[in-house]
Write a protein that holds these residues in place. Structure first.
Motif, mmCIF file in Angstrom:
data_model
loop_
_atom_site.group_PDB
_atom_site.id
_atom_site.type_symbol
_atom_site.label_atom_id
_atom_site.label_comp_id
_atom_site.label_asym_id
_atom_site.label_seq_id
_atom_site.Cartn_x
_atom_site.Cartn_y
_atom_site.Cartn_z
ATOM 1 N N LEU A 1 0.809 -1.225 0.000
ATOM 2 C CA LEU A 1 0.000 0.000 0.000
ATOM 3 C C LEU A 1 0.838 1.269 0.000
ATOM 4 O O LEU A 1 0.485 2.249 -0.651
ATOM 5 N N CYS A 2 1.953 1.246 0.744
ATOM 6 C CA CYS A 2 2.716 2.496 0.871
ATOM 7 C C CYS A 2 4.043 2.483 0.121
ATOM 8 O O CYS A 2 4.621 3.534 -0.122
ATOM 9 N N GLN B 1 8.055 2.368 6.685
ATOM 10 C CA GLN B 1 6.726 2.910 6.961
ATOM 11 C C GLN B 1 5.722 1.780 7.157
ATOM 12 O O GLN B 1 4.839 1.867 8.010
ATOM 13 N N ALA B 2 5.869 0.706 6.390
ATOM 14 C CA ALA B 2 4.982 -0.449 6.548
ATOM 15 C C ALA B 2 5.139 -1.053 7.936
ATOM 16 O O ALA B 2 4.145 -1.366 8.609
ATOM 17 N N GLU B 3 6.372 -1.210 8.387
ATOM 18 C CA GLU B 3 6.623 -1.751 9.732
ATOM 19 C C GLU B 3 6.022 -0.843 10.799
ATOM 20 O O GLU B 3 5.407 -1.322 11.763
ATOM 21 N N ASP B 4 6.184 0.459 10.646
ATOM 22 C CA ASP B 4 5.616 1.403 11.614
ATOM 23 C C ASP B 4 4.091 1.316 11.640
ATOM 24 O O ASP B 4 3.470 1.336 12.717
ATOM 25 N N ALA B 5 3.491 1.246 10.458
ATOM 26 C CA ALA B 5 2.032 1.167 10.376
ATOM 27 C C ALA B 5 1.525 -0.103 11.059
ATOM 28 O O ALA B 5 0.554 -0.069 11.821
ATOM 29 N N VAL B 6 2.191 -1.215 10.809
ATOM 30 C CA VAL B 6 1.756 -2.484 11.393
ATOM 31 C C VAL B 6 1.965 -2.479 12.902
ATOM 32 O O VAL B 6 1.135 -3.000 13.660
ATOM 33 N N ALA B 7 3.025 -1.880 13.376
ATOM 34 C CA ALA B 7 3.235 -1.776 14.824
ATOM 35 C C ALA B 7 2.102 -0.985 15.467
ATOM 36 O O ALA B 7 1.578 -1.377 16.523
ATOM 37 N N VAL C 1 -4.868 -2.126 8.893
ATOM 38 C CA VAL C 1 -3.663 -1.763 8.129
ATOM 39 C C VAL C 1 -4.025 -0.767 7.027
ATOM 40 O O VAL C 1 -3.352 0.254 6.844
ATOM 41 N N VAL C 2 -5.087 -1.050 6.297
ATOM 42 C CA VAL C 2 -5.515 -0.137 5.231
ATOM 43 C C VAL C 2 -5.834 1.237 5.814
ATOM 44 O O VAL C 2 -5.401 2.268 5.285
ATOM 45 N N ASN C 3 -6.568 1.263 6.920
ATOM 46 C CA ASN C 3 -6.910 2.549 7.550
ATOM 47 C C ASN C 3 -5.662 3.291 8.022
ATOM 48 O O ASN C 3 -5.555 4.509 7.855
#
Length: 162
Positions: free
Chosen positions: A24-25, A30-36, A62-64
């Motif tokens: 998505l990104c 950034q993906a790791e941060d979003a998932v955390a 995750v999408v949100n």
């Protein structure tokens, strides 16, 4: 909620959540941060009670989260652009003097009547009618003189840049 249910959910869905966020990104960190951030929210949600489909819940979260990140990024960029302003603030004193010298050099190459029309119209900020009155010519003469003068100035300035 038990720690085991969160651990099981994490083990089952973490890798997929990171892949989804990355797709998505486009940025692994950034993906790791979003998932955390998502797992923190999942933990809080599971404290209130069970979730029917934890996989779907994690995917939606995750999408949100990634969408939220992009919205915040857009706001930060607009704010930065608004605070930055245009290029006039970045010119140094020497650059402004050099630009003014280039314009004066180009103006010197115009015929006197054309130069007067351009200067009165744009430097003195007179209207076409006021410029015509100051020069003692018709408004049409002012318009054509200014048009020819600006075209000539553009040519001179482009030539000087080369």
């Amino acid at each position: 909620m038990t720690a085991t249910s969160l651990e099981q959910a994490f083990a089952a869905h973490h890798a997929g959540a990171v892949r989804l966020a990355y797709l998505l990104c486009g940025d692994h960190e950034q993906a790791e941060d979003a998932v955390a951030t998502v797992w923190l929210k999942v933990h809080r949600r599971l404290e209130r009670g069970p979730v029917d489909d934890i996989g779907a819940y994690v995917r939606r979260a995750v999408v949100n989260e990634v969408n939220s990140w992009f919205r915040k990024l857009g706001v930060r960029r607009r704010e930065a652009a608004r605070r930055k302003g245009d290029h006039r603030g970045t010119y140094g004193h020497d650059e402004r003097i050099a630009d003014a010298d280039a314009v004066l050099h180009a103006l010197d190459q115009l015929p006197s009547r054309t130069r007067a029309a351009v200067v009165l119209r744009y430097y003195a900020d007179l209207s076409v009618a006021d410029t015509a009155a100051a020069l003692g010519v018709s408004e049409g003469t002012v318009k054509s003189s200014v048009s020819r003068g600006l075209t000539t100035l553009r040519g001179i300035m482009e030539e000087d840049e080369r």
